[in-house]
Structure formats: C-alpha cells, structure tokens
Write an enzyme that holds these catalytic residues in place. Structure first.
Site, PDB file in Angstrom:
ATOM      1  NE  ARG A   1       9.785   6.090  33.841  1.00 54.90           N
ATOM      2  CZ  ARG A   1       9.639   5.493  32.652  1.00 54.90           C
ATOM      3  NH1 ARG A   1       9.925   4.221  32.516  1.00 54.90           N
ATOM      4  NH2 ARG A   1       9.205   6.187  31.622  1.00 54.90           N
TER       5      ARG A   1
ATOM      6  CB  SER B   1      13.083  14.381  34.938  1.00 55.43           C
ATOM      7  OG  SER B   1      12.865  13.116  35.510  1.00 55.43           O
TER       8      SER B   1
ATOM      9  CE  LYS C   1      11.374   8.667  31.263  1.00 51.48           C
ATOM     10  NZ  LYS C   1      11.253   9.871  30.441  1.00 51.48           N
TER      11      LYS C   1
END
Lengths: 213, 213
Positions: free
Chosen positions: A42, A111, A140
């Site tokens: 990511r 998600s 995040k």
C-alpha cells in the site's frame, strides 16, 4: 485457480514506516519467514512504475514462502505483475469491475467500516473483508471512525465472509480481536519499523494462535 | 481495431480548472462540439470510483461526436470503462506493460520531455508522443524543464511518431508550434475555465488549421 489464503497475520506495508521500497522488501521477507501469512503493498503516493518495480520484487521474495502478495487499489499494477490479489476500498474501483478485470483466479478483499458496508458486501465477487479501524490508528490519514471492540464483536456475529481486522492492532490487543470473531489481524506499525521484525512477528503470531486454542 | 485519432486540438481536463467532474463533462461536450479532436481525463488526486464514474459519462458524451477519450495513467480505469486509450508518463506503468494490458485496439500516448526520451520511445508499442512543456505552465506541478520553441523545432525534425505539443499553449502561440512540426497541441487552461468554451475552442482550432494551410 485461486490461491489458498490465510488471513491470520496480514502485514500491510507502508513506505514511510518501513523505510522506503528496500525497507518494505526486507520487512516483508523477515515477516513472511516468521509467521506473517499475507502481505499487502500500500503506497498511495507512489507513481506506478515504482509500484510495479517494488511489487515485482516482493512477489519474488514471497512466492517461495507461500505468502500471497496483495496489491492495494492499483488493479493495473496487479495485472501487470500478476499479483495474487488486490485489496480495494469503498472509493476504489467497485468489486464487480475488479472481478471482471482480475478474473476468478485472484483474491479480492474489500474494506468495510460499518454494519451497512458489511451488509452490502457483494458475496459472490469478493473473498474477504477488511474491517476496521477496530482501534484508533495513526497510520491511515483518511481512516473511518473507530469501531471499538464491542461493536466489532457484534459485527462479527453476522460476518458474511472471512474477516481480517485492522486498525491499531498490536501485540497485547490482538487476542481479543480474534476472540471476537476475526479470522486474522492486519498490522502496519506493529511490524513495519519495529527494531526486531522476526521477534515482533513471532510474538503477534503466537498471540493470534493462542487466542484460537 | 484501433480507433482513428487526430491530435490537432487535444483537450486535457483538469478538475480544479474545469470546476469538478460536472464542469469537466460540460467543458468536454462544448469543446468536442467546437473543434477539439481528443479529450484526456487527468485527475491525479481522485479515487478510482470517481474516475470510473466520470470517465463513463465522458465516453457517453464524446463517442457520438467521434472524439476519443484518453485516460491519464489509470489503465485499470481505462479497461473497466473501455476507454479509447491511455496516456502514460515516464514514471507510470511502462509502455510494454500498458500495451500488454490494453491490447492492440487502444491508443497509447507517452510523455517525452527531452531528446533522450524521444529517442527511447518504443515505436512498436505506442501511438503518439506528448512533448513538452514547450512553454512555462502553471497547470502541472511536477512538470519537466521548459523546452522552448527553438529546441522543440529541433526535436520535431527527428520525431519518430505523431506528436502533440503541450505546455503553456493558447490562442496566439499555437500556430508556431504547429509550424515547428507538431501534429497538434494539447491545452488545459486555454479551454478549461474559459468563460466561453465554444469560442475559445473554435479560435484555437482556427489558428491550428491556419498554421497548416
């Protein structure tokens, strides 16, 4: 054939926390050799050539260890280097488009941050759900509101698919998440940037396995 | 079958300058009806669901006008909504990966900013080059050093593929770029955000056609 996958200890690589591309590769190798069962790349700020180069190396490192590599969001990168799967968020390409592009042979994770998103999960199109943030997280920037362990347990009572829990999970608080019904935990900072990756990984894995015993 | 394409007046849509997704759609419609020959969607900060939704509408608007829609960088989006082509930069997925993912039937353009990048252009894989910035531009934060019209003309003397020139081009300075050898000009702010899109587009197109006469 879709690869078998085991959500138990799911490492999400972050370029900042892992020390760039080489740090991510070194971290993934050490974690996969010490109990991590899946690895996700990511890097939302990277250009795609960097994505492709790093993902290609990660796949070569992880495949011999039997650990699937999952690409966050960038389905074109996943197709170009034949990743084992992708993980998409609610604002990424939708599951039907992702499945059409990837075919039946790759893992797709989605998600979900609340009961409505769990209920809306397209069961025939995806393979697992990433549910969180269970706890507060600094990793995040655009994370959804924290779910909390109690509500997380309620959500797990009706989980429609295998679930990996994410958000603020580390050694010491992984066991209750497994006990609440998660099939595994996803971590970033509990492994990325730790001074001793093998030891940190083994401790997490021991806690997860212990919570199931 | 690869769609025919005409680089003459190539509009690059920018969400900030065009007034968001709806502004981009309105701008593309007006420009395509008044002489723009290609339209590219470029929104580096967007999530892919927004990309997919906007690109799908743009394709429906542009296809009846015979104007190809090109997707910047996001090959997965282009595949999901069957765009006419993609435009990639030097740090995006490389041309061989792009062509493998897209097949023979779609347009691929590649950015080049200097003689070395022009010389390295993989002729069998791509269909056109975007060369610039010819002039200073405020539209692209990470633009390469300005080429200037003289050097641009030198580069055009050995151009290996059709070239669309980009960077600071507007009514009044488009003709010299065409005279220097470009097959067309790409513009953002010369159309996006202009008070009268049809008039701005027609003026540019007239200047381009006049420079060839």
């Amino acid at each position: 054939m879709k690869p078998q996958f085991d959500l138990s200890l799911y490492l999400v690589l972050d370029p900042d926390l892992c020390g760039g591309a080489q740090g991510m590769i070194d971290t993934a190798r050490a974690a996969a050799a010490n109990g991590a069962t899946m690895v996700q790349l990511r890097a939302p700020n990277w250009k795609k050539r960097q994505w492709l180069e790093t993902a290609t190396v990660l796949k070569a490192v992880l495949a011999p260890l039997g650990v699937p590599l999952i690409i966050n969001d960038q389905i074109d990168v996943a197709l170009a280097m034949q990743a084992d799967g992708v993980h998409i968020g609610q604002a990424d390409l939708p599951p039907d488009a992702a499945r059409r592009l990837l075919g039946a042979g790759r893992i797709i994770g989605l998600s979900a941050s609340n009961a409505a998103q769990l209920a809306d999960a397209p069961l025939g199109l995806i393979d697992y759900l990433g549910v969180g943030p269970v706890h507060p997280t600094g990793t995040k920037a655009d994370a959804s509101p924290v779910i909390g362990l109690d509500l997380f347990g309620d959500l797990m009572a009706a989980k429609p698919l295998p679930v990996v829990a994410i958000g603020g999970i580390k050694a010491g608080n992984a066991a209750p998440v497994i006990a609440a019904g998660a099939d595994g935990v996803a971590v970033v900072s509990a492994i990325c940037g730790q001074p001793d990756i093998p030891t940190a990984t083994r401790a997490l894995r021991r806690e997860i396995d212990g919570a199931r015993a």
